[in-house]
Design a protein around this motif. Sequence first.
Motif, PDB file in Angstrom:
ATOM      1  N   ASN A 130      12.084  67.532  50.983  1.00  0.00           N
ATOM      2  CA  ASN A 130      13.437  66.784  50.396  1.00  0.00           C
ATOM      3  C   ASN A 130      12.726  65.333  49.774  1.00  0.00           C
ATOM      4  O   ASN A 130      13.233  64.903  48.752  1.00  0.00           O
ATOM      5  N   ASP A 131      11.764  64.687  50.310  1.00  0.00           N
ATOM      6  CA  ASP A 131      11.138  63.596  49.862  1.00  0.00           C
ATOM      7  C   ASP A 131       9.924  63.807  49.238  1.00  0.00           C
ATOM      8  O   ASP A 131       9.040  62.912  49.086  1.00  0.00           O
ATOM      9  N   ASN A 135      10.223  66.888  44.325  1.00  0.00           N
ATOM     10  CA  ASN A 135      11.902  66.036  44.008  1.00  0.00           C
ATOM     11  C   ASN A 135      11.766  64.369  43.626  1.00  0.00           C
ATOM     12  O   ASN A 135      12.627  64.049  42.896  1.00  0.00           O
ATOM     13  N   ASN A 136      10.743  63.600  43.998  1.00  0.00           N
ATOM     14  CA  ASN A 136      10.637  62.514  43.409  1.00  0.00           C
ATOM     15  C   ASN A 136      10.102  62.543  41.883  1.00  0.00           C
ATOM     16  O   ASN A 136      10.851  61.469  41.064  1.00  0.00           O
ATOM     17  N   LEU A 139      13.637  63.349  40.086  1.00  0.00           N
ATOM     18  CA  LEU A 139      14.565  62.239  40.206  1.00  0.00           C
ATOM     19  C   LEU A 139      13.999  61.006  39.360  1.00  0.00           C
ATOM     20  O   LEU A 139      15.086  60.620  38.574  1.00  0.00           O
ATOM     21  N   LYS A 140      12.754  60.760  39.339  1.00  0.00           N
ATOM     22  CA  LYS A 140      12.375  59.665  38.275  1.00  0.00           C
ATOM     23  C   LYS A 140      12.468  60.007  36.566  1.00  0.00           C
ATOM     24  O   LYS A 140      12.792  59.133  35.908  1.00  0.00           O
ATOM     25  N   GLU A 146      20.147  64.586  42.781  1.00  0.00           N
ATOM     26  CA  GLU A 146      20.133  64.441  44.109  1.00  0.00           C
ATOM     27  C   GLU A 146      18.826  65.435  44.468  1.00  0.00           C
ATOM     28  O   GLU A 146      18.460  66.083  43.583  1.00  0.00           O
ATOM     29  N   GLN A 147      18.279  65.231  45.596  1.00  0.00           N
ATOM     30  CA  GLN A 147      17.152  65.839  46.155  1.00  0.00           C
ATOM     31  C   GLN A 147      17.490  67.398  46.260  1.00  0.00           C
ATOM     32  O   GLN A 147      18.961  67.677  46.528  1.00  0.00           O
ATOM     33  N   ILE A 148      16.738  68.275  45.611  1.00  0.00           N
ATOM     34  CA  ILE A 148      16.746  69.632  45.932  1.00  0.00           C
ATOM     35  C   ILE A 148      16.331  70.127  47.245  1.00  0.00           C
ATOM     36  O   ILE A 148      15.181  69.884  47.528  1.00  0.00           O
ATOM     37  N   PRO A 149      17.353  71.040  48.090  1.00  0.00           N
ATOM     38  CA  PRO A 149      16.878  71.187  49.453  1.00  0.00           C
ATOM     39  C   PRO A 149      15.905  72.769  49.222  1.00  0.00           C
ATOM     40  O   PRO A 149      16.188  73.881  49.315  1.00  0.00           O
ATOM     41  N   TRP A 150      14.767  72.510  48.680  1.00  0.00           N
ATOM     42  CA  TRP A 150      13.742  73.773  48.402  1.00  0.00           C
ATOM     43  C   TRP A 150      13.412  74.438  49.584  1.00  0.00           C
ATOM     44  O   TRP A 150      13.332  75.795  49.436  1.00  0.00           O
TER      45      TRP A 150
END
Length: 291
Positions: A130-131, A135-136, A139-140, A146-150
């Motif tokens: 998630n982090d 995802n980063n 997002l940037k 929002e974060q994708i729950p891969w």
Amino acid sequence: MRKVRSIKKDFYGWFFISFAVILAAIFIVYPVISSFLMSFQSIKGFKTEFVGIDNYLRLFSDKTFQVSMMNSIFFLIVQVPIMLLLALLLASLLNSKMFRFKSFFRTAAFIPCVTSLVASSTLFKMIFANDGLINNVLLKLGLVSEQIPWLSHGVLAKIVIILVLLWRWTGYNMIFYLAAMQNIPTEIYEAAEIDGASKLKQFFHITIPNLKPIILVTAISSTIGTLQLFDEPMNLTKGGPGTATTTISQYIYNTSFVYSPNFGYAATLSYAIVLIVVILSIIQFRAGGKD
């Protein structure tokens, strides 16, 4: 005298191969026979009970088995064709005389398959967390809000596992195709070029037919490997969320060591894989033709 010498030669021959035969009997033949007999039993701890074909009948009503089998087949029909196609394209590209730094790229493509399965799975787990890196970056760049729950979404988790498998095994199959391509006589391509055949036509009418036996071998080995898939889903998702990425090999492991252990039913599950592998191999051989 000749007869005596012949008997001595036969004796020495049988003596030297007897060690390999004995080891094969102990570590291959006996486990196969033992596990097959075990599949007709219910083994819970030290309690063994003969149940006949009940274990095999149980497969038809076992929802977890059906889900895990469908997951394994999904990975098979999606990942294997993509992987073999990519391996074929990479091999063709790295076999080209115009391509530079071929040795470097061949090594780079092959390295993933010799890395530790646990290390590579852990790396991808960190990347798709998630982090994590993916995802980063998304997002940037403002591509997601929002974060994708891969790894906690059923479909996305399957995609991640497929990506890991492609990264790891494409280069491995590429080596087989590359070796086979280098054994195709260059005179055939030169003759085709003189006749005006384009590179695309040469690929489909010369390269592919000559690679047919190797493609069949890699297809069968990849089929067997995918149906035995365990490490990647185990390390990435533990078979989750729920049973969304649980494979048949994972289910066999869980039946043996995690759930209420039943080695007899686990053996039955193993022979279900054997049967499917045999059926798919026969189909692939028939599709490959008599040659």
